[in-house]
Design a protein around this motif. Structure first.
Motif, PDB file in Angstrom:
ATOM      1  N   THR A 237      11.400  37.898-151.857  1.00  0.00           N
ATOM      2  CA  THR A 237      10.441  38.313-151.159  1.00  0.00           C
ATOM      3  C   THR A 237      11.629  37.969-149.920  1.00  0.00           C
ATOM      4  N   ALA A 238      12.359  39.108-148.914  1.00  0.00           N
ATOM      5  CA  ALA A 238      12.882  38.825-147.832  1.00  0.00           C
ATOM      6  C   ALA A 238      11.820  39.250-146.651  1.00  0.00           C
TER       7      ALA A 238
ATOM      8  N   LEU B 118       6.152  33.745-147.254  1.00  0.00           N
ATOM      9  CA  LEU B 118       5.221  33.793-148.709  1.00  0.00           C
ATOM     10  C   LEU B 118       4.414  34.243-149.254  1.00  0.00           C
ATOM     11  N   LEU B 119       3.199  34.379-148.919  1.00  0.00           N
ATOM     12  CA  LEU B 119       2.204  35.010-148.892  1.00  0.00           C
ATOM     13  C   LEU B 119       2.555  36.257-149.808  1.00  0.00           C
ATOM     14  N   ASN B 120       3.593  37.223-149.592  1.00  0.00           N
ATOM     15  CA  ASN B 120       3.884  38.371-150.443  1.00  0.00           C
ATOM     16  C   ASN B 120       4.605  37.847-151.569  1.00  0.00           C
TER      17      ASN B 120
ATOM     18  N   ILE C 235       1.474  42.242-150.689  1.00  0.00           N
ATOM     19  CA  ILE C 235       1.462  41.503-148.919  1.00  0.00           C
ATOM     20  C   ILE C 235       0.343  42.871-148.556  1.00  0.00           C
ATOM     21  N   GLU C 236       1.349  44.090-148.308  1.00  0.00           N
ATOM     22  CA  GLU C 236       0.798  45.337-148.010  1.00  0.00           C
ATOM     23  C   GLU C 236      -0.873  45.060-148.638  1.00  0.00           C
ATOM     24  N   THR C 237      -1.226  44.984-149.725  1.00  0.00           N
ATOM     25  CA  THR C 237      -2.412  45.647-150.378  1.00  0.00           C
ATOM     26  C   THR C 237      -3.478  45.126-149.939  1.00  0.00           C
TER      27      THR C 237
END
Length: 680
Positions: A189-190, A208-210, A257-259
């Motif tokens: 993930t960037a 990081l969380l993503n 992460i958007e969920t």
């Protein structure tokens, strides 16, 4: 010959929570007098969420709802799902082990925005590089990353990459991303893919969380897609995002992460759909969390600064939701060192003993009976450990003590007083739980409800044995804290309702600009909630009703009105609110562009991962408008809509020097929204 009646299109909504997976079949109401989102629930069903194999729980719920609705799978035109798995993982500190790559940052930056706390024991690599505010480069050196890749590739489940001012020029993130993919093949993930906002450490935290959530959401979507294929359901699969919008499964896979707050966002708009109330406080209680938010004029408030979950402020735009670690499966504990100790709930979720007893039978009940025969209560009474059943490859990177303890835990529940021999092992077990490898079972409010006959889903005998063990715990005088399992169970349920009221009031105070937690804890507010008699009588009341959602809301929220000074409305379909909202949503995505003036006469556009220079402002602004429109149109197609409407807004920053206008920068936002793509 009479033509066969046309089948009415059906929409299938799925919500995968920490305890239950819900399914609902919904059908639009036809006719010119009805709006596009008006319809009715055809059927609804539930099944236990099976974390070791999510397909089992999904198939159980969906097969049941198809039977109840007597539905032809060919009539299903859209499948949409919401989930609390990502939210629960962050609240409980769970997720895969990932490596964080920081380009152009120093170790001191880890101390900002909670990044060090979120990182925990996961590895971090610092590399020279990055850009300045105008996108000008600093020399890139990825050799530290190259040197560590062989070791990291064998011990992590993914990578998160964040470069200094990557929002203005992502070139160094792209270089690191390519190197990692070429050498390891692991998910990367960037940060520029997730946010265009400045603030490197918080952007790194979000990235990081993503990365931690990718494998979890991928397993959920793969399980759902596999089940749909086996049932010959060919409709598009959509996912509810944290702001309540829908996106395609492929889109959600890259940006899990958007969920976060997906389930709560779904329930918030579902609450209005079911009650017709435009102004309300919505409180959704699940197995792990309670999510509280405010409806104003029929619309949820958005947290434009970024959602806060599990104590971490992310850069994810989401519904302004206040998430608390309180639910039906919350850990029940006792206040330490008090003469009359209080009941404490959460934030950790436990597998209820009633559920563990149903799943493991004598392995649980026989151990509970053994512990009850002991003359004195034990510290680990009523606690068990069991593997979650996730793939072994996700257990990579365990320390020797962790691996040894993990090997001693199996798919059958084992009592903690037999498993653990030292306090150090207790800490080791906590780390295995935080990695999502092990579940702990113990006494919960769900067990208390079983004891009192207010819930009958699972094994009541195991719940009662657990309550009896908990009632034997000693207060500060050395006396049992309760005379019977029923008495302690009643205390637990009253505590849950009281805490729910405090969290709802705390949210209201916070939305009014106060410190919610501190205000609720104030002695005057506590006296008001208690309706404490006195010469000076105090009261506190909400200005709007509460909408109570969740399968256990009718039980836990029955006593709310006396505590909050207003009514509590529990809709008929409250138990499937999230699944219902999932099928009545719209696709909504956004893209941003930035035009700056690094030096007089040079206008730099940063948008869509590219940087371009222009010699005049008007040309740069026109190019930015075209770029964000093209980017958001492509994003909308990828997110799952073919009929998006696009709106672009631009904010200019200018100054006046000696009477002359001086351009500083322009920020452009394009928003695309439309109905989700459905099967023909």
């Amino acid at each position: 010959m009479r033509a066969k009646p046309k089948k009415r299109p059906l929409f299938l909504g799925i919500d995968t929570g920490g305890t239950y997976t819900d399914a609902v079949l919904w059908s639009e109401t036809e006719g010119p007098q009805h709006g596009p989102n008006e319809g009715k629930v055809v059927a609804k069903a539930k099944a236990l969420t099976t974390r070791h194999d999510l397909a089992v729980g999904i198939s159980g719920a969906v097969d049941a709802v198809l039977r109840k609705g007597d539905a032809d799978t060919a009539a299903i035109k859209l499948v949409s799902m919401s989930t609390t798995l990502a939210t629960n993982a962050l609240v409980e500190g769970q997720g895969g082990r990932v490596a964080l790559v920081m380009i152009g940052f120093s170790e001191a930056d880890l101390a900002r925005d909670g990044l060090k706390a979120a990182l925990g024991t996961d590895p971090v690599v610092f590399c020279r590089g990055g850009h300045d505010v105008h996108g000008n480069t600093v020399g890139l050196d990825l050799s530290p990353l190259e040197a560590m890749l062989p070791e990291l590739g064998a011990s992590v489940s993914g990578f998160a990459v964040c470069a200094y001012f990557a929002t203005r020029n992502p070139a160094h993130e792209v270089a690191a991303l390519k190197l990692i993919r070429d050498r390891s093949g692991l998910p990367v993930t960037a940060s520029h893919e997730l946010s265009t906002k400045l603030g490197g450490p918080r952007r790194a935290l979000t990235t990081l969380l993503n990365a931690r959530l990718i494998s979890m959401i991928d397993r959920l979507l793969a399980a759902t897609e596999g089940f749909l294929n086996r049932r010959h359901i060919t409709a598009p699969l959509m996912v509810v995002r944290g702001d309540g919008a829908l996106v395609s499964a492929a889109f959600a896979r890259q940006r899990p992460i958007e969920t976060i707050l997906s389930g709560p966002a779904a329930s918030l708009v579902g609450a209005r759909h079911m009650t017709g109330l435009d102004d309300a406080v919505v409180s959704d209680i699940g197995g792990t969390t309670t999510d509280v938010a405010v409806l104003d004029n029929g619309r949820p408030r958005l947290d434009l600064e970024g959602a806060t979950v599990g104590g971490f402020r992310t850069m994810v735009e989401a519904v302004a939701m206040h998430t608390y670690g309180l639910g039906g499966d919350s850990e029940v504990a006792l206040e330490d060192g008090a003469l009359n100790p209080k009941i404490l709930l959460g934030p950790r979720r436990l597998v209820p003993l009633a559920l563990a007893g149903m799943a493991h039978g004598e392995a649980v009940t026989a151990e509970l009976e053994r512990q009850l025969r002991a003359p004195n209560p034990g510290r680990m009474d009523g606690r068990f450990a069991v593997r979650t059943g996730i793939p072994d490859r996700l257990a990579a990177g365990l320390t020797t003590p962790e691996a040894r303890l993990y090997e001693s835990i199996s798919a059958v529940a084992v009592a903690l007083d037999k498993l653990l021999t030292s306090n150090a092992q207790s800490a080791t077990l906590d780390r295995l739980v935080s990695r999502g490898l092990v579940h702990v079972a113990g006494f919960t409010p769900s067990d208390a409800a079983h004891v009192l006959g207010k819930q009958a889903n699972w094994d009541r005998n195991a719940a009662r044995l657990g309550a009896e063990l908990f009632a034997r715990k000693r207060d500060g005088r050395g006396q049992p804290i309760a005379p019977s399992p029923e008495a302690i169970s009643e205390r637990v349920l009253l505590t849950l309702t009281r805490w729910s009221a405090e969290y709802i009031l705390g949210t209201a105070f916070a939305e009014d600009g106060l410190d919610g937690a501190a205000t609720v804890a104030h002695a005057l507010v506590q006296r008001a909630v208690d309706a404490h008699p006195g010469i000076a009588r105090l009261s506190v009341a909400l200005d709007r009703p509460v909408i109570g959602l969740g399968a256990s809301a009718p039980l836990h929220y029955a006593g709310l009105p006396l505590l909050i000074g207003n009514s509590c409305v529990v809709p008929e379909d409250t138990d499937v609110a999230n699944a219902l909202r999932a099928v009545v949503g719209q696709v909504r995505v956004s893209a941003e562009g930035q035009v700056s003036q690094p030096k007089e006469g040079l206008f730099r556009l940063a948008s869509g991962g590219k940087v371009r220079d222009f010699l005049d402002e008007a040309t740069a602004i026109a190019a930015a408008d075209a770029e964000v429109r093209a980017t958001v149109a492509q994003m909308a197609r990828e997110a799952g809509t073919d009929n998006a409407e696009i709106e672009v807004s631009t904010v200019f920053r200018v100054s006046t020097v000696e009477g002359q206008r001086m351009f500083i920068e322009a920020h452009m936002v394009a928003v695309a929204s439309g109905s989700p793509r459905i099967a023909a």
